[in-house]
Design an enzyme around this catalytic site. Structure first.
Site, PDB file in Angstrom:
ATOM      1  N   LYS A 128       0.837  -1.203   0.000  1.00 17.94           N
ATOM      2  CA  LYS A 128       0.000   0.000   0.000  1.00 17.94           C
ATOM      3  C   LYS A 128       0.870   1.249   0.000  1.00 17.94           C
ATOM      4  O   LYS A 128       1.846   1.330   0.751  1.00 17.94           O
ATOM      5  CB  LYS A 128      -0.919  -0.035   1.232  1.00 17.94           C
ATOM      6  CG  LYS A 128      -1.911   1.118   1.340  1.00 17.94           C
ATOM      7  CD  LYS A 128      -2.809   0.906   2.549  1.00 17.94           C
ATOM      8  CE  LYS A 128      -3.825   2.025   2.720  1.00 17.94           C
ATOM      9  NZ  LYS A 128      -4.732   1.760   3.851  1.00 17.94           N
ATOM     10  N   SER A 165      -9.331   2.188   2.831  1.00 20.31           N
ATOM     11  CA  SER A 165      -8.379   2.864   1.975  1.00 20.31           C
ATOM     12  C   SER A 165      -7.411   1.899   1.298  1.00 20.31           C
ATOM     13  O   SER A 165      -6.626   2.291   0.446  1.00 20.31           O
ATOM     14  CB  SER A 165      -7.581   3.870   2.812  1.00 20.31           C
ATOM     15  OG  SER A 165      -6.867   3.206   3.854  1.00 20.31           O
ATOM     16  N   SER A 183     -10.303  -0.036   6.945  1.00 18.40           N
ATOM     17  CA  SER A 183      -9.637  -0.006   5.646  1.00 18.40           C
ATOM     18  C   SER A 183      -9.042  -1.322   5.182  1.00 18.40           C
ATOM     19  O   SER A 183      -8.493  -1.389   4.082  1.00 18.40           O
ATOM     20  CB  SER A 183      -8.529   1.064   5.659  1.00 18.40           C
ATOM     21  OG  SER A 183      -9.077   2.330   5.894  1.00 18.40           O
TER      22      SER A 183
END
Length: 425
Positions: A74, A143, A167
């Site tokens: 990420k 996210s 997330s």
């Protein structure tokens, strides 16, 4: 079946033909999914990384546990040789820092960094371009959107994510993959662009419980191995104000999944919980805002015009937060953990069973869905495993999340295989 779904990504890129196969998968699906940040010479770099890995560990019996496994990272994690944008327009040199311990642990275990995955701006709500491979046209969640989509599209068997509200578990449910959020601080957070240091959890998305377990053994501090547990845990459903937030269809799907577990021989009990759920939610959101302002105050003063309106609104709430209220919110976190673990003991349950989202993934990419069903488990810092539970009556993927006692990540993951198997029936 969606054309963006495919067989799982190879677990070892050093195997003959594996790198070429993954390159073809990218050519077929990544342009439509947009799970990864662009990298012009990705395949030349990876070919060199594969050669270096084989040269470092030529003897198969000496190879580390994640040898050759391609992983997505990420884009809030610093990784040597990669810029960190954190989904934002802030210059990456402003955000730069040393490589995250989590990334270093994966590489030392023999993993190969496939690339940076798309995230919402600063791991909050402003979405990126990533499509949901399991439900095209619908949000993949946030996210950790790119990480979940990369796994779902068969482009990576494992991808690092983070969870501050929901997330990891929400995108896992929306994309039909496994998500694991360890106990708070069980995985070091250094080298990660923070949103709320009080609440940020490093975790991951995976194609199977087995891959999630292998990642945990590498990433978690003080890993005890997969401990011996009873064959089936006793599950508690938190009845009351929390479940009342669910959409009608989402609640039906969750009850169906719980009934499937009951039919498979799991004991499932109703447990009253979260009578003050509105207070818990308000406390959590206040703490996110206050922490985010402390993190971003200096950057925002210089680059505030580049922040998305959603993030600017969060920071303004954080700037206005009263210190006494923030201190009370921090105290409330520990209190909630104690209440949940006391209820587990009182009702004789091993794990909490809950829905990871209000319902199916919302249509469109303008928003990532409400994370409120993940919020209390994140607030308490309890380990949480999200598992696919098939598709609902309208054909959308959904999941369930199981949460255990703090620092009992090993027990939770040890039960994960049996839970996943029952949910597949």
């Amino acid at each position: 079946m969606s054309p963006l779904l495919a067989a799982p990504a190879p677990l070892d890129l050093t195997a003959p033909g594996a790198l070429d196969a993954l390159r073809r998968a990218f050519a077929e699906r990544e342009l439509a999914v947009e799970a990864f940040l662009a990298e012009p010479r990705r395949w030349e770099r990876l070919a060199g990384d594969v050669a270096a890995l084989l040269a470092r560990w030529p003897e198969p019996r000496r190879r580390p546990p994640l040898f050759g496994m391609p992983v997505g990272v990420k884009d809030i994690f610093h990784a040597d040789g990669f810029a960190t944008h954190a989904g934002s327009d802030v210059p990456p040199e402003v955000l730069a820092g040393p490589q995250a311990t989590a990334v270093s642990r994966l590489l030392e275990a023999g993993a190969l960094l496939l690339g940076k995955t798309v995230t919402t701006e600063f791991a909050y709500f402003a979405p990126g371009p990533t499509q949901n491979p399991a439900a095209p046209g619908h949000t993949p969640g946030g996210s950790s959107s790119g990480s979940a989509a990369a796994v779902a599209a068969g482009l990576a068997p494992l991808a690092l994510g983070s969870q501050t509200i929901g997330s990891i578990c929400r995108p896992a449910a929306f994309c039909g993959v496994v998500g694991f959020k360890p106990t708070y601080d069980r995985v070091p957070r250094d080298g990660v662009v923070p949103l709320s240091p009080s609440l940020d959890h490093v975790g991951w998305l995976a194609g199977s419980v087995e891959v999630a377990q292998r990642a945990a053994a590498t990433l978690c501090d003080g890993w005890r191995g997969l401990v011996t547990v009873p064959s089936r845990p006793t599950l508690g459903i938190p009845e009351g104000a929390y479940l009342e937030r669910m959409s009608r269809g989402g609640l039906v799907s969750f009850r169906v999944a719980a009934a499937r577990l009951l039919a498979a021989g799991f004991e499932v009990r109703a447990v009253p919980a979260f009578a003050d759920f509105d207070v818990i939610e308000a406390r959590h959101r206040l703490l996110v805002a206050a922490d985010a302002w402390q993190v971003h105050e200096r950057w925002f003063a210089r680059w505030g015009d580049r922040y998305h309106a959603e993030t600017r609104a969060l920071l303004e709430r954080g700037r206005a937060a009263q210190p006494s209220a923030v201190a009370a919110a921090r105290t409330g976190r520990a209190a909630l953990r104690g209440e949940l673990e006391a209820a587990m003991a009182a009702h004789g349950i091993d794990l909490w069973l809950s829905p990871p989202a209000l319902g199916p993934p919302p249509l469109g990419l303008a928003a990532t869905g409400d994370p409120v069903m993940n919020l209390p488990w994140t607030h308490a810092g309890l380990p949480t495993l999200c598992l696919p539970a098939g598709r609902d009556a309208e054909g959308f993927p959904h999941g369930v999340q199981a949460s255990g006692r703090a620092s009992e990540d090993e027990e939770l993951l040890a039960w994960g295989g049996a839970l996943a198997e029952a949910l597949r029936r």
